[in-house]
Design an enzyme around this catalytic site. Structure first.
Site, mmCIF file in Angstrom:
data_model
loop_
_atom_site.group_PDB
_atom_site.id
_atom_site.type_symbol
_atom_site.label_atom_id
_atom_site.label_comp_id
_atom_site.label_asym_id
_atom_site.label_seq_id
_atom_site.Cartn_x
_atom_site.Cartn_y
_atom_site.Cartn_z
ATOM 1 N N ARG A 1 26.844 44.777 29.862
ATOM 2 C CA ARG A 1 26.658 44.271 31.223
ATOM 3 C C ARG A 1 25.462 45.000 31.825
ATOM 4 O O ARG A 1 25.228 46.173 31.548
ATOM 5 C CB ARG A 1 27.893 44.524 32.098
ATOM 6 C CG ARG A 1 29.190 44.012 31.510
ATOM 7 C CD ARG A 1 29.202 42.558 31.216
ATOM 8 N NE ARG A 1 29.390 41.786 32.425
ATOM 9 C CZ ARG A 1 29.318 40.473 32.489
ATOM 10 N NH1 ARG A 1 29.052 39.772 31.412
ATOM 11 N NH2 ARG A 1 29.496 39.835 33.616
ATOM 12 N N CYS B 1 28.442 35.054 36.255
ATOM 13 C CA CYS B 1 27.421 35.176 35.217
ATOM 14 C C CYS B 1 27.191 33.888 34.434
ATOM 15 O O CYS B 1 26.196 33.765 33.729
ATOM 16 C CB CYS B 1 27.780 36.296 34.252
ATOM 17 S SG CYS B 1 29.308 35.990 33.337
ATOM 18 N N GLU C 1 26.599 43.598 39.228
ATOM 19 C CA GLU C 1 26.900 43.548 37.791
ATOM 20 C C GLU C 1 26.803 42.111 37.307
ATOM 21 O O GLU C 1 27.205 41.179 38.004
ATOM 22 C CB GLU C 1 28.311 44.103 37.571
ATOM 23 C CG GLU C 1 28.827 44.030 36.164
ATOM 24 C CD GLU C 1 29.663 42.785 35.927
ATOM 25 O OE1 GLU C 1 29.742 42.372 34.767
ATOM 26 O OE2 GLU C 1 30.211 42.227 36.889
ATOM 27 N N ARG D 1 30.978 44.855 25.259
ATOM 28 C CA ARG D 1 30.721 43.855 26.298
ATOM 29 C C ARG D 1 29.598 44.378 27.186
ATOM 30 O O ARG D 1 29.846 44.969 28.239
ATOM 31 C CB ARG D 1 31.963 43.583 27.129
ATOM 32 C CG ARG D 1 31.781 42.416 28.081
ATOM 33 C CD ARG D 1 33.111 42.032 28.711
ATOM 34 N NE ARG D 1 32.998 40.802 29.444
ATOM 35 C CZ ARG D 1 33.040 40.717 30.772
ATOM 36 N NH1 ARG D 1 33.214 41.794 31.500
ATOM 37 N NH2 ARG D 1 32.930 39.556 31.370
#
Length: 168
Positions: free
Chosen positions: A160, A75, A114, A158
């Site tokens: 995602r 990411c 993801e 968090r």
């Protein structure tokens, strides 16, 4: 069903799909330390491979047939916290293309990807348009949703994005 676990890390996708009764037939993680932890988590006999680029380039046939491709691809190139180089980051930013090559070669029925939610807005949405187009060209219906562990009672924030697809 059989699944593959790319950019496997500690095995989050493996845990979820294993608990649902599915079988991991291939795993890949670049980081050697994480590969060792993956083996501890999922069995010493598991053969977790290294650099997916090398595997796709030289031996894509070693990736077995599977029903679900799972990939938590890097990411950093797409995160607001990073340099936002996107696909100009030739080390990590183009790894999505390796996923596409595997999807094209093996045509699994489903995929689960993801990443950071910002990937949808990155580069004035050009990154998202490119990814969506590549997946759609392969015949997948593509959808996405943003989740955070807190949505499931886990005390962590968090967010995602989960990008899912199924062959039409």
């Amino acid at each position: 069903m059989k699944f593959i676990d790319l950019f496997a890390g500690l095995g989050g996708f493996h845990k979820a799909l294993h608990e649902l009764g599915h079988e991991c037939v291939f795993a890949s993680e670049l980081n050697t330390g994480l590969r060792e932890v993956y083996k501890i988590n999922w069995g010493k006999d598991i053969n977790i491979h290294g650099d997916i680029r090398k595997i796709v380039e030289t031996n894509i046939t070693s990736i077995p047939k599977h029903d679900i491709l799972c990939a938590g691809f890097p990411c950093q190139p797409f995160s607001k916290a990073g340099n936002q180089e996107g696909m100009n980051d030739k080390v990590r930013g183009t790894l999505f293309d390796e996923i596409v090559k595997i999807l094209k070669y093996r045509t699994p029925k489903y995929f689960i990807l993801e990443n950071v939610p910002y990937i949808r807005q990155h580069d004035n949405e050009e990154t998202w348009k490119y990814m969506h187009k590549q997946l759609s060209k392969l015949g997948y219906d593509v959808d996405h949703e943003v989740y955070s562990p807190q949505d499931f009672g886990i005390p962590q924030h968090r967010k995602r994005i989960f990008i899912v697809g199924s062959l039409t």
